[in-house]
Every structure is written in structure tokens, then in C-alpha cells.
Design an enzyme around this catalytic site. Structure first.
Site, short mmCIF file in Angstrom:
data_model
loop_
_atom_site.label_atom_id
_atom_site.label_comp_id
_atom_site.label_asym_id
_atom_site.label_seq_id
_atom_site.Cartn_x
_atom_site.Cartn_y
_atom_site.Cartn_z
N ILE A 81 0.88 -1.18 0.00
CA ILE A 81 0.00 0.00 0.00
C ILE A 81 0.90 1.21 0.00
O ILE A 81 1.95 1.22 0.65
CB ILE A 81 -0.96 0.02 1.20
CG1 ILE A 81 -1.76 1.33 1.18
CG2 ILE A 81 -0.24 -0.15 2.52
CD1 ILE A 81 -2.96 1.34 2.08
N VAL A 83 0.76 5.78 -0.51
CA VAL A 83 0.08 7.04 -0.81
C VAL A 83 1.17 8.08 -1.09
O VAL A 83 2.15 8.17 -0.34
CB VAL A 83 -0.80 7.49 0.39
CG1 VAL A 83 -1.38 8.87 0.16
CG2 VAL A 83 -1.92 6.46 0.63
N ARG A 89 -1.53 11.39 5.25
CA ARG A 89 -2.20 11.84 6.49
C ARG A 89 -3.53 12.53 6.20
O ARG A 89 -3.95 13.43 6.90
CB ARG A 89 -1.32 12.78 7.30
CG ARG A 89 -0.20 12.12 8.10
CD ARG A 89 -0.52 10.83 8.76
NE ARG A 89 -1.19 10.83 10.04
CZ ARG A 89 -0.59 10.93 11.22
NH1 ARG A 89 0.71 11.06 11.28
NH2 ARG A 89 -1.28 10.89 12.35
N ARG A 90 -4.22 12.06 5.15
CA ARG A 90 -5.57 12.56 4.86
C ARG A 90 -6.59 11.44 4.88
O ARG A 90 -7.69 11.59 4.35
CB ARG A 90 -5.60 13.24 3.49
CG ARG A 90 -4.73 14.45 3.41
CD ARG A 90 -4.80 15.09 2.06
NE ARG A 90 -3.73 16.07 1.92
CZ ARG A 90 -3.48 16.74 0.82
NH1 ARG A 90 -4.21 16.55 -0.26
NH2 ARG A 90 -2.50 17.61 0.78
N GLY A 93 -4.89 6.22 2.87
CA GLY A 93 -4.40 4.86 3.09
C GLY A 93 -5.46 4.02 3.80
O GLY A 93 -5.74 2.88 3.42
N ARG A 94 -6.09 4.60 4.82
CA ARG A 94 -7.13 3.88 5.57
C ARG A 94 -8.29 3.52 4.63
O ARG A 94 -8.78 2.40 4.63
CB ARG A 94 -7.61 4.77 6.72
CG ARG A 94 -8.57 4.04 7.66
CD ARG A 94 -9.23 4.99 8.64
NE ARG A 94 -8.33 5.50 9.64
CZ ARG A 94 -8.07 6.81 9.84
NH1 ARG A 94 -8.63 7.72 9.09
NH2 ARG A 94 -7.24 7.19 10.78
N GLU A 115 3.31 -8.49 5.98
CA GLU A 115 4.63 -8.33 6.59
C GLU A 115 5.03 -6.87 6.43
O GLU A 115 4.74 -6.27 5.40
CB GLU A 115 5.67 -9.18 5.84
CG GLU A 115 5.52 -10.66 6.06
CD GLU A 115 5.89 -11.45 4.82
OE1 GLU A 115 6.21 -10.84 3.78
OE2 GLU A 115 5.82 -12.68 4.88
N ASN A 120 8.94 0.68 10.12
CA ASN A 120 7.97 1.45 9.33
C ASN A 120 6.79 1.86 10.23
O ASN A 120 5.67 1.34 10.14
CB ASN A 120 7.49 0.62 8.13
CG ASN A 120 6.72 1.47 7.12
OD1 ASN A 120 6.29 2.59 7.45
ND2 ASN A 120 6.53 0.95 5.93
N TYR A 127 -1.96 -0.02 10.24
CA TYR A 127 -2.49 -1.38 10.38
C TYR A 127 -3.10 -1.61 11.76
O TYR A 127 -4.17 -2.20 11.88
CB TYR A 127 -1.38 -2.41 10.12
CG TYR A 127 -0.69 -2.29 8.77
CD1 TYR A 127 -1.41 -1.92 7.64
CD2 TYR A 127 0.67 -2.55 8.63
CE1 TYR A 127 -0.79 -1.81 6.40
CE2 TYR A 127 1.30 -2.45 7.40
CZ TYR A 127 0.57 -2.06 6.29
OH TYR A 127 1.19 -1.96 5.07
#
Ligand SMILES: CC(C)(COP(=O)(O)OP(=O)(O)OC[C@H]1O[C@@H](n2cnc3c(N)ncnc32)[C@H](O)[C@@H]1OP(=O)(O)O)[C@@H](O)C(=O)NCCC(=O)NCCS
Length: 157
Positions: A81, A83, A89-90, A93-94, A115, A120, A127
């Protein structure tokens, strides 16, 4: 106040998206540097294992993120994944992972695992916030630089 991710749409990745996907990945430290041929496999509906690849963007904005899972029913692996730095931070990703979960549930997937490099912190925080739990640790799993991997998994409701 409007949501920072307003106007962002999530859709399936196509071959036409690959150049921008490569561009996004090349600008990020932890994104995969797959060659174009690998990305073309990712978007190939006949790929083995089957992949689910999503991109984030909008009708009038260029793509700003992507997520890829490989399907090994009843499990799936979140392979990557990312971005683009300017769009982080917007909540994008979620949203990418939540959309992936919806599609994975429809495909009969019951568990998602992944993994991640132990250093990170942004990805691990993402996650954990999505209820992934740590299930293992692989010593010196990564190269360039050598680093341990954290294994995480999540049961889809
Ligand atoms: C990990 C990554 C995909 C997160 O994307 P993003 O769109 O910025 O994440 P979101 O805005 O949806 O953040 C969701 C939550 O994750 C956590 N998070 C994301 N970035 C974070 C950071 N830099 N520091 C701490 N927590 C972070 C937070 O809990 C955040 O919720 P909040 O903003 O309400 O506090 C992005 O940082 C990225 O592309 N990193 C480089 C590629 C990578 O590492 N991929 C994973 C391994 S393949």
C-alpha cells in the site's frame, strides 16, 4: 469543514494506471520498486495468484495511492500500500484498505495478513488502527537494508 479526503474515489487499478503507480512508488522509501512487467501482472485478471489492486484518485485529480492484495482463499496477503507523499495523512491509506476489505469479503476471504519492516512506524500505526494484530516476527527478513519483519493479521468480520 470538509474531509481532507473528500473527492477521492477508490477504484480498480488498470493497465493505464501503471505509469502513475510506478511514479508514486518511486518517490517513497517503503513502496515496492516493481518493474512495469510485474505491475502488468498485478492488473492481469488471469494472474496467479489472483490479485485485487485498487487506486485512489478522482475524476479530475491524478492518482495519489494504491493497494494490492493477493488472494489465497480463505486468506489474502496485503502485498503493498502506498500514498504519494503530498497526499499522506488525509485518510487515503485507511480508505484504500477499507475498500480492499469490502472487496475481499465479497471474494470469500476470511483473514488478511501482511509483513512490514519493524521500522515502518506509519504503516504499523495504520495497520494497528485497522485492528491488525501482531502474529510473528521474522529476523533479518528484508535486505537493503537488512531488517526484521513484523507479521500482522486480521480476521474479516
Ligand atoms: C503507510 C501509508 C500508506 C499511510 O498512508 P496515509 O494515507 O498517509 O495514511 P492515513 O492518512 O489513512 O492514516 C491512517 C492512520 O494511520 C496512522 N498513520 C499514518 N501515517 C502516520 C505517520 N506518518 N505517523 C504516525 N501514524 C501514522 C495514523 O494512525 C493515521 O490516523 P490519523 O491520521 O487519524 O492519526 C503511507 O505513509 C505510505 O505510503 N508510506 C510509504 C509506503 C509504505 O510504507 N507502505 C507500507 C509498506 S508496503
Amino acid at each position: 469543514m470538509s474531509s481532507p479526503a473528500e473527492g477521492i474515489e477508490i477504484r480498480r487499478m488498470s493497465a493505464a494506471d501503471v505509469p502513475r503507480v510506478i511514479e508514486i512508488a518511486s518517490g517513497l522509501e517503503h513502496a515496492p520498486l516493481y518493474p512495469r512487467s510485474t505491475w502488468m501482472e498485478v492488473v492481469d485478471p488471469k494472474s496467479v495468484p489472483p490479485r485485487l489492486a485498487l487506486v485512489a484518485g478522482g475524476p479530475s485529480r491524478e492518482l495519489c495511492g494504491f493497494a494490492v492484495a493477493s488472494l489465497l482463499p480463505p486468506q489474502a496477503e496485503l502485498e503493498t500500500i502506498a500514498v504519494a507523499a503530498a497526499s499522506q495523512r488525509r485518510g487515503i491509506g485507511r480508505r484504500l484498505i477499507q475498500s480492499l476489505f469490502q472487496d475481499l469479503r465479497r471474494a470469500g476471504i476470511q483473514e488478511v495478513w501482511l509483513e512490514v519492516r519493524v521500522s515502518n512506524a506509519p504503516a504499523i500505526a495504520l495497520y494497528r488502527g485497522l485492528r491488525f494484530r501482531e502474529t510473528g516476527h521474522r529476523t533479518s527478513y528484508y535486505a537493503h537494508p537488512v531488517e526484521d519483519a513484523l507479521l500482522m493479521s486480521l480476521r474479516l468480520d
